[in-house]
Design a protein around this motif. Structure first.
Motif, PDB file in Angstrom:
ATOM      1  N   THR A 154      85.378  13.173  -6.152  1.00  0.00           N
ATOM      2  CA  THR A 154      85.016  14.577  -5.989  1.00  0.00           C
ATOM      3  C   THR A 154      84.103  14.696  -4.780  1.00  0.00           C
ATOM      4  O   THR A 154      83.543  13.715  -4.274  1.00  0.00           O
ATOM      5  N   ARG A 155      83.936  15.909  -4.328  1.00  0.00           N
ATOM      6  CA  ARG A 155      83.065  16.144  -3.175  1.00  0.00           C
ATOM      7  C   ARG A 155      81.615  15.813  -3.509  1.00  0.00           C
ATOM      8  O   ARG A 155      80.887  15.303  -2.651  1.00  0.00           O
ATOM      9  N   ALA A 156      81.218  16.072  -4.739  1.00  0.00           N
ATOM     10  CA  ALA A 156      79.844  15.736  -5.140  1.00  0.00           C
ATOM     11  C   ALA A 156      79.635  14.225  -5.117  1.00  0.00           C
ATOM     12  O   ALA A 156      78.572  13.733  -4.699  1.00  0.00           O
ATOM     13  N   GLU A 157      80.636  13.472  -5.574  1.00  0.00           N
ATOM     14  CA  GLU A 157      80.525  12.012  -5.531  1.00  0.00           C
ATOM     15  C   GLU A 157      80.466  11.510  -4.098  1.00  0.00           C
ATOM     16  O   GLU A 157      79.687  10.596  -3.769  1.00  0.00           O
ATOM     17  N   LEU A 158      81.275  12.095  -3.223  1.00  0.00           N
ATOM     18  CA  LEU A 158      81.258  11.688  -1.821  1.00  0.00           C
ATOM     19  C   LEU A 158      79.929  12.034  -1.173  1.00  0.00           C
ATOM     20  O   LEU A 158      79.373  11.225  -0.418  1.00  0.00           O
ATOM     21  N   LEU A 159      79.406  13.203  -1.460  1.00  0.00           N
ATOM     22  CA  LEU A 159      78.103  13.598  -0.923  1.00  0.00           C
ATOM     23  C   LEU A 159      77.036  12.578  -1.306  1.00  0.00           C
ATOM     24  O   LEU A 159      76.261  12.109  -0.453  1.00  0.00           O
ATOM     25  N   SER A 160      76.989  12.208  -2.567  1.00  0.00           N
ATOM     26  CA  SER A 160      75.988  11.230  -3.022  1.00  0.00           C
ATOM     27  C   SER A 160      76.180   9.888  -2.341  1.00  0.00           C
ATOM     28  O   SER A 160      75.201   9.222  -1.958  1.00  0.00           O
ATOM     29  N   SER A 161      77.421   9.483  -2.188  1.00  0.00           N
ATOM     30  CA  SER A 161      77.698   8.189  -1.567  1.00  0.00           C
ATOM     31  C   SER A 161      77.283   8.184  -0.096  1.00  0.00           C
ATOM     32  O   SER A 161      76.720   7.202   0.403  1.00  0.00           O
ATOM     33  N   ILE A 162      77.570   9.260   0.622  1.00  0.00           N
ATOM     34  CA  ILE A 162      77.155   9.338   2.030  1.00  0.00           C
ATOM     35  C   ILE A 162      75.635   9.292   2.141  1.00  0.00           C
ATOM     36  O   ILE A 162      75.079   8.579   2.990  1.00  0.00           O
ATOM     37  N   GLN A 163      74.949  10.014   1.267  1.00  0.00           N
ATOM     38  CA  GLN A 163      73.482  10.020   1.330  1.00  0.00           C
ATOM     39  C   GLN A 163      72.918   8.630   1.026  1.00  0.00           C
ATOM     40  O   GLN A 163      71.937   8.202   1.648  1.00  0.00           O
ATOM     41  N   ARG A 164      73.526   7.903   0.116  1.00  0.00           N
ATOM     42  CA  ARG A 164      73.072   6.529  -0.158  1.00  0.00           C
ATOM     43  C   ARG A 164      73.313   5.637   1.057  1.00  0.00           C
ATOM     44  O   ARG A 164      72.469   4.787   1.401  1.00  0.00           O
ATOM     45  N   ALA A 165      74.466   5.824   1.707  1.00  0.00           N
ATOM     46  CA  ALA A 165      74.755   5.030   2.901  1.00  0.00           C
ATOM     47  C   ALA A 165      73.774   5.344   4.025  1.00  0.00           C
ATOM     48  O   ALA A 165      73.371   4.449   4.785  1.00  0.00           O
ATOM     49  N   VAL A 166      73.370   6.601   4.132  1.00  0.00           N
ATOM     50  CA  VAL A 166      72.374   6.994   5.133  1.00  0.00           C
ATOM     51  C   VAL A 166      71.062   6.256   4.885  1.00  0.00           C
ATOM     52  O   VAL A 166      70.446   5.706   5.809  1.00  0.00           O
ATOM     53  N   VAL A 167      70.622   6.223   3.632  1.00  0.00           N
ATOM     54  CA  VAL A 167      69.370   5.541   3.286  1.00  0.00           C
ATOM     55  C   VAL A 167      69.475   4.057   3.597  1.00  0.00           C
ATOM     56  O   VAL A 167      68.568   3.450   4.194  1.00  0.00           O
ATOM     57  N   ARG A 168      70.587   3.442   3.209  1.00  0.00           N
ATOM     58  CA  ARG A 168      70.776   2.005   3.453  1.00  0.00           C
ATOM     59  C   ARG A 168      70.868   1.692   4.936  1.00  0.00           C
ATOM     60  O   ARG A 168      70.573   0.565   5.368  1.00  0.00           O
ATOM     61  N   SER A 169      71.264   2.672   5.735  1.00  0.00           N
ATOM     62  CA  SER A 169      71.356   2.468   7.180  1.00  0.00           C
ATOM     63  C   SER A 169      70.020   2.720   7.875  1.00  0.00           C
ATOM     64  O   SER A 169      69.913   2.528   9.088  1.00  0.00           O
ATOM     65  N   GLY A 170      69.019   3.158   7.116  1.00  0.00           N
ATOM     66  CA  GLY A 170      67.703   3.384   7.686  1.00  0.00           C
ATOM     67  C   GLY A 170      67.567   4.680   8.459  1.00  0.00           C
ATOM     68  O   GLY A 170      66.666   4.825   9.284  1.00  0.00           O
ATOM     69  N   TRP A 171      68.441   5.644   8.175  1.00  0.00           N
ATOM     70  CA  TRP A 171      68.401   6.925   8.867  1.00  0.00           C
ATOM     71  C   TRP A 171      67.618   7.954   8.057  1.00  0.00           C
ATOM     72  O   TRP A 171      67.422   7.801   6.860  1.00  0.00           O
ATOM     73  N   ARG A 172      67.237   8.993   8.738  1.00  0.00           N
ATOM     74  CA  ARG A 172      66.654  10.145   8.058  1.00  0.00           C
ATOM     75  C   ARG A 172      67.767  10.916   7.362  1.00  0.00           C
ATOM     76  O   ARG A 172      68.813  11.207   7.956  1.00  0.00           O
ATOM     77  N   SER A 173      67.578  11.262   6.095  1.00  0.00           N
ATOM     78  CA  SER A 173      68.633  11.924   5.315  1.00  0.00           C
ATOM     79  C   SER A 173      68.881  13.338   5.824  1.00  0.00           C
ATOM     80  O   SER A 173      67.938  14.123   5.974  1.00  0.00           O
ATOM     81  N   PRO A 174      70.140  13.692   6.089  1.00  0.00           N
ATOM     82  CA  PRO A 174      70.453  15.068   6.464  1.00  0.00           C
ATOM     83  C   PRO A 174      70.394  15.973   5.238  1.00  0.00           C
ATOM     84  O   PRO A 174      70.420  15.504   4.091  1.00  0.00           O
ATOM     85  N   ALA A 175      70.340  17.263   5.457  1.00  0.00           N
ATOM     86  CA  ALA A 175      70.378  18.217   4.353  1.00  0.00           C
ATOM     87  C   ALA A 175      71.723  18.116   3.643  1.00  0.00           C
ATOM     88  O   ALA A 175      72.758  17.887   4.272  1.00  0.00           O
ATOM     89  N   ASP A 176      71.701  18.281   2.325  1.00  0.00           N
ATOM     90  CA  ASP A 176      72.956  18.216   1.562  1.00  0.00           C
ATOM     91  C   ASP A 176      73.988  19.219   2.088  1.00  0.00           C
ATOM     92  O   ASP A 176      75.188  18.916   2.149  1.00  0.00           O
TER      93      ASP A 176
END
Length: 326
Positions: free
Chosen positions: A139-161
């Motif tokens: 689902t789009r909600a699952e993808l959103l969460s996964s992208i945000q986790r990948a952002v954190v693991r990449s050491g980036w600043r999290s974008p707005a949902d």
């Protein structure tokens, strides 16, 4: 192509720069043609008139042309100048380009590869779906969460949902356009037909099913095996281009590694990729699929892979040289 410590390594830490618009049919050629006349076209007040689009689309056109590696800032020119790259001229020149009107579906597969493997990749959400995520339905909600986790693991600043949600909507519209879809509720048939990448059939969308966690957002499906419709020559090019990022000398690379890189991005499993490489290699004596002494299947190349990659595309598109110009 995934780095487990930094899953989005190699991507630009920026989201939503497409301004919600996927690349539309004719946009890339319009940009290429306009830049022949004026390298500063994107700075002009009348840029919407010159490019023949709404004012809100101008920045999107500039973004996509750069994301595909077809234009770049002209550092030798005046500030703000933009110029076609060697790749852009090879593909889009109206007289001598390989396919300026993108009439051959092979060109769309090629652009898909260039988009996901840019140095750096300008669309991290796209990269996450095709090169990192690993799920074929979500689902789009699952993808959103996964992208945000990948952002954190990449050491980036999290974008707005909401910014990531716009990425997801643009991604779905680009590859799975539908009349009156959840991403474009007012879209008609003409809107759908302006999205050329929908022809590749890489994604499909559907209304939500019952979700155990109450997630009712619309689903996206990655169409595994869609790459079987890609020309074998383009797949061989992608594999040689991938190999050229590691070495400039003749050698070999494991098909299993290619399956987790080009195969994943182009939506082919290892067996289908190997068969496509065998078909393509039959036309190119310097390339072969061989079995090592340990029983591992290898793509072997008797010349620098970057040179062979250019030769493969030059032959397929009947051009004197490839997109690198070598």
């Amino acid at each position: 192509m995934q780095n487990h410590k930094a899953p989005l390594a190699g991507c630009v830490p920026a989201f939503g720069r497409h301004r919600t618009y996927p690349p539309r049919r004719g946009w890339l050629l319009k940009v290429h043609t306009a830049l022949q006349e004026d390298p500063h076209v994107f700075q002009r007040p009348d840029a919407p008139v010159v490019l023949g689009v709404g004012s809100s689309m101008v920045a999107s056109m500039r973004f996509w042309a750069g994301a595909f590696g077809l234009v770049e800032d002209d550092t030798a020119g005046a500030p703000g100048a933009v110029a076609p790259t060697t790749r852009g001229r090879w593909l889009l020149d109206e007289e001598n380009g390989a396919d300026p009107y993108l009439e051959d579906r092979a060109s769309l597969w090629l652009l898909h590869w260039w988009l996901l493997t840019g140095t750096p990749c300008s669309v991290p959400s796209w990269y996450h779906v095709f090169a990192v995520y690993g799920l074929s339905r979500f689902t789009r909600a699952e993808l959103l969460s996964s992208i945000q986790r990948a952002v954190v693991r990449s050491g980036w600043r999290s974008p707005a949902d909401d910014t990531v949600r716009r990425d997801i909507a643009c991604l779905a519209t680009m590859y799975a356009p539908q009349v009156g879809s959840v991403d474009q509720p007012r879209a008609g048939l003409e809107d759908v037909l302006t999205n050329p990448f929908g022809d590749l059939g890489l994604l499909s969308t559907a209304a939500p099913r019952s979700r155990p966690r109450g997630d009712r957002s619309h689903e996206i499906t990655v169409v595994t095996g869609a790459g079987r419709s890609a020309p074998a020559a383009v797949l061989l090019y992608a594999c040689l281009d991938f190999a050229a990022r590691d070495t400039a000398t003749p050698g070999s690379i494991a098909v299993a590694r290619l399956a987790s890189g080009p195969g994943r991005i182009m939506l082919l499993d290892g067996g289908a990729l190997r068969r496509a490489l065998e078909r393509a290699a039959s036309r190119h004596p310097a390339v072969s699929v061989v079995e090592s002494g340990a029983g591992e299947m290898l793509l072997a190349y008797d010349a620098p892979p970057a040179v062979l990659a250019d030769q493969v595309l030059a032959g397929f598109f009947h051009r004197p040289s490839g997109p690198r110009g070598i």
